[in-house]
Every structure is written in structure tokens, then in C-alpha cells.
Design an enzyme around this catalytic site. Structure first.
Site, PDB file in Angstrom:
ATOM      1  N   ASP A  46     -11.606   8.286  -4.066  1.00  0.00           N
ATOM      2  CA  ASP A  46     -11.762   8.643  -2.768  1.00  0.00           C
ATOM      3  C   ASP A  46     -11.793  10.318  -2.825  1.00  0.00           C
ATOM      4  OD1 ASP A  46      -8.968   8.865  -2.891  1.00  0.00           O
ATOM      5  OD2 ASP A  46      -8.685   8.097  -0.977  1.00  0.00           O
ATOM      6  N   SER A  77      12.158   4.092  16.061  1.00  0.00           N
ATOM      7  CA  SER A  77      11.732   2.944  15.450  1.00  0.00           C
ATOM      8  C   SER A  77      12.944   1.685  15.555  1.00  0.00           C
ATOM      9  CB  SER A  77      11.329   3.079  13.900  1.00  0.00           C
ATOM     10  OG  SER A  77      12.457   3.722  13.191  1.00  0.00           O
ATOM     11  N   GLY A 133       3.057   1.270  -1.759  1.00  0.00           N
ATOM     12  CA  GLY A 133       1.792   1.697  -2.233  1.00  0.00           C
ATOM     13  C   GLY A 133       0.577   0.718  -1.240  1.00  0.00           C
ATOM     14  N   LEU A 134       1.163   0.101  -0.320  1.00  0.00           N
ATOM     15  CA  LEU A 134       0.478  -0.653   0.828  1.00  0.00           C
ATOM     16  C   LEU A 134      -0.139   0.466   2.059  1.00  0.00           C
ATOM     17  CD1 LEU A 134       1.922  -3.903  -0.346  1.00  0.00           C
ATOM     18  CD2 LEU A 134      -0.111  -3.152  -1.035  1.00  0.00           C
ATOM     19  N   SER A 135       0.262   1.352   1.930  1.00  0.00           N
ATOM     20  CA  SER A 135      -0.284   2.354   3.105  1.00  0.00           C
ATOM     21  C   SER A 135       0.349   1.994   4.460  1.00  0.00           C
ATOM     22  CB  SER A 135      -1.843   2.165   3.387  1.00  0.00           C
ATOM     23  OG  SER A 135      -2.347   2.680   2.300  1.00  0.00           O
ATOM     24  N   SER A 137       2.052   4.303   5.642  1.00  0.00           N
ATOM     25  CA  SER A 137       2.099   5.655   6.459  1.00  0.00           C
ATOM     26  C   SER A 137       0.885   5.640   7.122  1.00  0.00           C
ATOM     27  CB  SER A 137       2.322   6.809   5.514  1.00  0.00           C
ATOM     28  OG  SER A 137       1.296   6.928   4.492  1.00  0.00           O
ATOM     29  N   ASP A 184      -7.139   5.108   3.015  1.00  0.00           N
ATOM     30  CA  ASP A 184      -6.091   4.263   3.664  1.00  0.00           C
ATOM     31  C   ASP A 184      -6.257   4.302   5.484  1.00  0.00           C
ATOM     32  OD1 ASP A 184      -5.243   4.221   1.250  1.00  0.00           O
ATOM     33  OD2 ASP A 184      -3.660   5.662   1.522  1.00  0.00           O
ATOM     34  N   TYR A 236       0.481  12.657  -8.170  1.00  0.00           N
ATOM     35  CA  TYR A 236      -0.840  12.521  -7.340  1.00  0.00           C
ATOM     36  C   TYR A 236      -1.564  13.929  -7.324  1.00  0.00           C
ATOM     37  CZ  TYR A 236      -4.001  10.957  -3.892  1.00  0.00           C
ATOM     38  OH  TYR A 236      -4.905  10.461  -3.035  1.00  0.00           O
TER      39      TYR A 236
HETATM   40  C1  GLA Z   1      -2.916   6.706  -2.030  1.00  0.00           C
HETATM   41  C2  GLA Z   1      -3.984   7.729  -1.320  1.00  0.00           C
HETATM   42  C3  GLA Z   1      -5.658   7.261  -1.324  1.00  0.00           C
HETATM   43  C4  GLA Z   1      -6.221   6.900  -2.564  1.00  0.00           C
HETATM   44  C5  GLA Z   1      -5.185   6.002  -3.248  1.00  0.00           C
HETATM   45  C6  GLA Z   1      -5.575   5.961  -4.889  1.00  0.00           C
HETATM   46  O1  GLA Z   1      -3.206   5.164  -1.608  1.00  0.00           O
HETATM   47  O2  GLA Z   1      -3.399   7.561   0.062  1.00  0.00           O
HETATM   48  O3  GLA Z   1      -6.215   8.310  -0.564  1.00  0.00           O
HETATM   49  O4  GLA Z   1      -6.349   8.337  -3.370  1.00  0.00           O
HETATM   50  O5  GLA Z   1      -3.777   6.597  -3.689  1.00  0.00           O
HETATM   51  O6  GLA Z   1      -6.772   5.252  -4.939  1.00  0.00           O
END
Ligand code: GLA
Length: 400
Positions: A46, A77, A133-135, A137, A184, A236
Site C-alpha cells: 500500500d 471503553s 494484525g486484524l486492524s 485500530s 486498513d 515496519y
Molecule cells: C499494516 C498497515 C497497512 C499495511 C499492512 C501490510 O496492516 O496498517 O497499511 O501496510 O500492515 O500490508
């Protein structure tokens, strides 16, 4: 075996309304709901102006919100009922940290975009696993953003959603300090049920790719390794810096515009070359995956998943022992493809699994983790779901 359930939107919305009333002594005006995501393929592409193919999970964050008459901001929360408190003029980059930054950051970014907003009271809860790692945030940001937009009479059309996506990205990168790429927030705001979302970060377009998984007898099994990663750690940002160094050395604006031949022949730094090789080949794999899905050729999709995993493990170096074990075990137990997903350094893996092998594959991964001395993982089903929206009293999203 532990499967994390998404929960019923109506019940979860009612629960945050109750929590809001208990915390603030008055009813919430609206509840926003925003999904977490799992990426089918296209990792770290991305922020290289590339392609990604995520889907929205049925697991979501719910934000009960009311406007205030003054400039106070209170964010609580279920996990932390004692609210975080600030005033509008004290939120922004460098001034706000902790989890509340993801909500306060959106408020700051929308005010920067010219929105006139008073203070707000916010209460959140949800079913997106944290640190998996499932967003979670992005789901938090987007659940608040759709609620606030609705309260201020803003539209939730595609154009309106683009404004919210930009604000959520600014909240994450500038206020929370995670240098992420935008996938995300985009999928949480624009996803469609039963489809993945093909996002092109060069052309700035996004469109659904119908999946028809049940017709093909398949499910997306997501395994949260419970090895936690933080995007604000250095890995990252270091990958991002390597990609920028590669693009600069090749004289292109982004790796989207680099070819594999130049990467192999012109990049002299071994690490930077391997990082660029992952990005350039991964962007091609996303395009090939979309073609294979459209052709109903899921075995090819499975092979592309594996190639993606190997590239992330060996060239981009963002996998870990738990993710590698989840992938290898899933393949050995009947998955037709598997790969780590998301930012890496822990988090989740996905597997494309025949419907009658879901329990078998999940059970095999659990057994392998126990044998290796790892904590047992959590699983969930990645059923492609709808984008962020407000939840009405009867539990249905307004625009559905
Ligand atoms: C995280 C980041 C995204 C993307 C992924 C890797 O989820 O928030 O923007 O870069 O890593 O694909």
C-alpha cells in the site's frame, strides 16, 4: 479450539449504548460500527503505490457517541470505563498517546479538514481481536468517524467516505504515530459483503472482487498466533525506509513503477534488493490473484498465497516461527493455500480451507503450536462483510 465469534451487531450496539449511559449518565446519540480486516494478498504494497486485496471481517468495533455543548472530549471503553478526558485544543500530533489517540486523532483530523465540531463523549467495545494484525485500530478510528459524520449531518457516500478515510489515516500516522499505508482504513470504509476490495494506491481506486467462497466449498480461516506486534515498533518503519531507498536508487517515484529486471540488476545493497523484490513480485501476485479468483481457479490462488508467504519470510523478513508453523501446518492438514497476513512480526495467518476441513486444519494448528511450546492460537472465520456504518436501534446498518 478457540474460535472468536463476531457477535450480533444489534446486541453489541445495545451493549455500548448501555456502557455509554452508565459512564456518562445520559444516552448516546448514535452507534458507529466498523469492521476489522484481513488481507488476502498484497502485503506492504500500500505505501509503495501498489495493489492490495483485503476483505472486511464480520468482527467489528462499536462506538456509541454523543455531541457535547462544550469543548470537552471523553473517551471510554468496556475495558477502560474510566474515560480518558481532554479538551479539543489539547488533542493532536505529539499531544495525545495511548489507545484514545485513535479516536481523538480522528476528531483532530476532521477539524483540520474544516469540520466544526463541539466536544464529544465516546464509549467503545468490539470483537476485533486486539494486537492480532486484524486492524483493530482502523476499526476504532472508522467506527468513531462514521458516528461523528452522522451526528454532524455529513453524508456517507463514496465521496464522504473518502474524507473520513483521509482523516482516519492522519489519526493513525500523525497522532498515534504508526507509519502505516492506508489499506486498513480504506477497506473498513469501502468494503462490500461477499467480496474482497481491490485497492490501487497509484490510481486511487477501489472496487469489489466477488469471492463466492461457499459456492467453491471454501472458507478463509484466520489464525491469530497471539504473538503481538506493534506497528510503532521499528520493523515496519525500517521496511518502509528500505522501500523508499530502493525507489530512490532506481530513480522512480515508488516501487509500483519499478520492474523486476531493474531491481535485480541495479540494486547493489542485498537487503534493499530483497525488500524491493518482495514488493515488485507481490504487486504482480495481487493482479494474478484477482484474475484467478475471477476465473474460479482457487488452486492457483492457493499457490499465489504460498509464493507470497515465502517472499515475506525470505525477502521481506517479516514472518516469525509461529506464523511459519501456522502456514506449514495448514497446508499439511488440507488447506489449498496459506500465508501470513498484515504487517507481520506476529499477528495472524490465513488459510484457504475446504469447508469440511475447517476444524481439522484449526485443530492441527493448535496441536502443532502445543508441540512447539507456543501458546495455543485463536481462530476466526474471515467471512467477507460490510463496510463501516451506523447501527440503527433494530441492529441493521442504516445503508443496508
Ligand atoms: C499494516 C498497515 C497497512 C499495511 C499492512 C501490510 O496492516 O496498517 O497499511 O501496510 O500492515 O500490508
Amino acid at each position: 479450539m478457540t474460535f472468536v465469534e463476531p457477535g450480533a451487531p444489534g446486541q453489541l450496539a445495545a451493549a455500548v449504548r448501555e456502557g455509554f449511559a452508565a459512564s456518562y449518565g445520559a444516552p448516546a446519540a448514535v452507534v458507529g460500527r466498523a469492521p476489522g480486516r484481513v488481507n488476502l494478498i498484497g502485503e506492504h504494497t500500500d505505501y509503495n503505490a501498489g495493489l492490495v486485496l483485503p476483505l472486511a471481517l464480520p468482527h467489528a468495533t462499536y462506538a456509541a457517541v454523543a455531541l457535547r455543548e462544550d469543548d470537552r472530549v471523553r473517551i471510554g471503553s468496556r475495558q477502560k470505563p474510566q474515560p480518558w478526558v481532554a479538551t479539543l485544543d489539547t488533542i493532536g500530533p505529539g499531544q495525545t498517546d495511548g489507545w484514545a489517540a485513535y479516536v481523538a486523532g480522528v476528531l483532530w483530523a476532521l477539524r483540520e479538514a474544516g469540520w466544526q465540531t463541539p466536544g464529544v463523549d465516546v464509549y467503545v467495545d468490539g470483537t476485533v481481536p486486539l494486537g492480532a494484525g486484524l486492524s483493530s485500530s482502523a476499526a476504532l478510528e472508522c467506527s468513531f468517524a462514521v458516528a461523528l459524520a452522522t451526528l454532524l449531518g455529513k453524508d456517507l457516500t463514496q465521496a464522504g467516505r473518502r474524507t473520513l478515510i483521509e482523516a482516519c489515516i492522519r489519526a493513525e500516522t500523525e497522532v498515534a504515530g504508526a507509519p502505516t499505508g492506508g489499506m486498513d482504513q480504506t477497506v473498513s470504509m469501502l468494503a462490500e459483503p461477499n467480496a474482497a476490495l481491490l485497492i490501487d494506491f497509484d490510481l486511487q481506486t477501489a472496487g469489489p472482487v466477488a469471492l463466492r467462497l461457499p459456492e467453491h466449498g471454501l472458507a478463509v480461516l484466520v489464525t491469530d498466533t497471539r504473538v503481538s506486534h506493534a506497528l510503532t515498533d521499528g520493523g515496519y518503519a525500517a521496511r518502509r525506509a528500505d522501500c523508499e531507498a530502493a525507489a530512490a536508487a532506481l530513480g522512480v517515484a515508488s516501487l509500483r513503477h519499478a520492474g523486476i529486471a531493474e531491481v535485480e540488476s541495479q540494486l547493489t545493497n542485498d537487503r534493499v534488493r530483497r525488500r524491493a523484490r518482495h514488493i515488485v513480485t507481490e504487486i504482480d501476485r495481487v493482479a494474478e490473484t484477482v484474475e484467478a479468483i475471477r476465473a474460479g481457479d482457487w488452486l492457483s490462488v492457493g499457490s499465489l498465497f504460498l509464493a507470497s508467504h515465502v517472499s515475506m519470510r525470505d525477502d521481506f523478513e517479516i514472518s516469525c516461527a509461529e506464523l511459519d508453523l501456522a502456514v506449514e501446518t495448514a497446508l499439511g492438514a488440507g488447506a489449498i493455500g496459506a500465508r501470513m497476513t498484515g504487517g507481520g512480526f506476529g499477528g495472524s495467518a490465513i488459510a484457504l480451507v475446504p469447508l469440511d476441513r475447517i476444524d481439522g486444519v484449526a485443530g492441527a494448528i493448535d496441536a502443532a503450536f502445543i508441540a512447539a511450546g507456543f501458546r495455543p492460537p485463536n481462530h476466526l472465520l474471515g467471512e467477507p462483510s460490510a463496510a463501516a456504518d451506523v447501527v440503527t436501534e433494530n441492529g441493521l446498518s442504516r445503508s443496508s
